[in-house]
Design an enzyme around this catalytic site. Sequence first.
Site, PDB file in Angstrom:
ATOM      1  N   SER A 195      39.129  29.099  49.431  1.00  0.00           N
ATOM      2  CA  SER A 195      39.221  30.485  49.861  1.00  0.00           C
ATOM      3  C   SER A 195      37.868  31.153  50.042  1.00  0.00           C
ATOM      4  O   SER A 195      37.769  32.172  50.726  1.00  0.00           O
ATOM      5  CB  SER A 195      40.051  31.292  48.861  1.00  0.00           C
ATOM      6  OG  SER A 195      39.476  31.228  47.573  1.00  0.00           O
ATOM      7  N   ASP A 200      37.593  40.909  44.162  1.00  0.00           N
ATOM      8  CA  ASP A 200      38.797  40.773  43.342  1.00  0.00           C
ATOM      9  C   ASP A 200      38.448  39.920  42.128  1.00  0.00           C
ATOM     10  O   ASP A 200      37.273  39.774  41.791  1.00  0.00           O
ATOM     11  CB  ASP A 200      39.975  40.209  44.159  1.00  0.00           C
ATOM     12  CG  ASP A 200      39.698  38.831  44.759  1.00  0.00           C
ATOM     13  OD1 ASP A 200      38.816  38.103  44.228  1.00  0.00           O
ATOM     14  OD2 ASP A 200      40.356  38.457  45.746  1.00  0.00           O
ATOM     15  N   HIS A 254      36.776  36.404  43.869  1.00  0.00           N
ATOM     16  CA  HIS A 254      35.908  36.317  45.038  1.00  0.00           C
ATOM     17  C   HIS A 254      34.834  37.396  45.047  1.00  0.00           C
ATOM     18  O   HIS A 254      35.098  38.546  44.695  1.00  0.00           O
ATOM     19  CB  HIS A 254      36.752  36.438  46.316  1.00  0.00           C
ATOM     20  CG  HIS A 254      37.873  35.460  46.384  1.00  0.00           C
ATOM     21  ND1 HIS A 254      39.161  35.777  46.016  1.00  0.00           N
ATOM     22  CD2 HIS A 254      37.887  34.157  46.761  1.00  0.00           C
ATOM     23  CE1 HIS A 254      39.933  34.703  46.171  1.00  0.00           C
ATOM     24  NE2 HIS A 254      39.176  33.714  46.615  1.00  0.00           N
TER      25      HIS A 254
END
Length: 396
Positions: free
Chosen positions: A57, A345, A348
């Site tokens: 991600s 978050d 990340h």
Amino acid sequence: MYHKSCIQIITRYHNYQKHYPVMAALLAIHAIAFAYMVSIASSGVSAGPVTYIFGDSMADVGNNNHFPQSLAKANYPWYGVDYSTKQPTGRFTNGRTIGDVMSARFGVPPPPPYLSLSMNDDAILEGINFASGGAGILDETGSYFVQYLSFNTQISYFEQTKDAIKFRIGDAEAEKLCNDALYLIGLGSNDYINNYLQPFMADGQEYTHDEFVMLLNATLDSQLKRLYDLGARKIVFNGIGPLGCIPSQRVKSGTGQCLHHVNEYVKEFNAQVTKLLAALNAALPGAQMVLADSYPVVMELIENPQKYGFKISNTSCCNVDSTVGGMCLPNSRLCANRRDFVFWDAYHTSDAANEIIANKMFADLNALTGGSPAPAPGPGLASTPHLRSAPTPSPL
């Protein structure tokens, strides 16, 4: 065709491989970066080096958007709030990824997500992003996200891409394109936070950490050899950052402190990957594989945020940490100033942090090559277009 200076660098690299592995690694970085710079200079302002990106991600730019049942997505607000379009793109941050910023510094657009392309698109000749949120080195990592692209699957899609390239430009030119391309790989974080460190996953119960690192290393060895057999020569593997200090791990300490043992795991992993890459370089003709160690850069941001214009590095702008899975949901209450936070978050880094990390990586490459970088992107967040019942998994 290689620039004469690049050939000299590579020749020195092979001479150093057996006797001076550290110097060999530095020369490999130099050769990769120099080839990257030369390809830009020799191909004109609008063209740049072909880049293939593999990862999780931290590098996903929208592949998981194409999976209706995927539990690892970032295609909803507030993701993308600071991207140029002000819309979610599938990037797991408020704006740009590290790869986006690096692409801008090299003067090329970021490669598009593989699942957005047709094999008839010209983009397959210019670079593709295969990264997928939830992916790890091991196939079992990320399995509870239902739909995602494992690293092995990403490599299989690259194999299909090479077949399409052969059809377009012929075997010889396709082989040259793949040999000359740059391969950026960022994986391993999910193998820890969404596998080994999860009590409901078998690997954490079955293996000691030394055994787990051996498993990761052996698996990565076969995967990199597979990429090599498909034509990859210049590979940059991005080491894992200080996972024990990301917000989702801090909350597990009970005091908000970094998890020292997790950071020690990461350091051992990075050290073993460095040895693996050196061994592959010695065994595979023409291989130039290096580790880009992001650990000290990210740790510097965490330990000294004010030095870089941040105020908070122990919690997330979305104030989610791991209480609701760690993702920035549409009903999350955002921080007042997103540039104040290192983390977007619970897993990340923010756009502002990604810019600093990418610029540091670029500066390190530029210092080695003596190249002339493209102008740095402006300070604005959108300046570049372009992680017993099972606990909630970490959507990386």
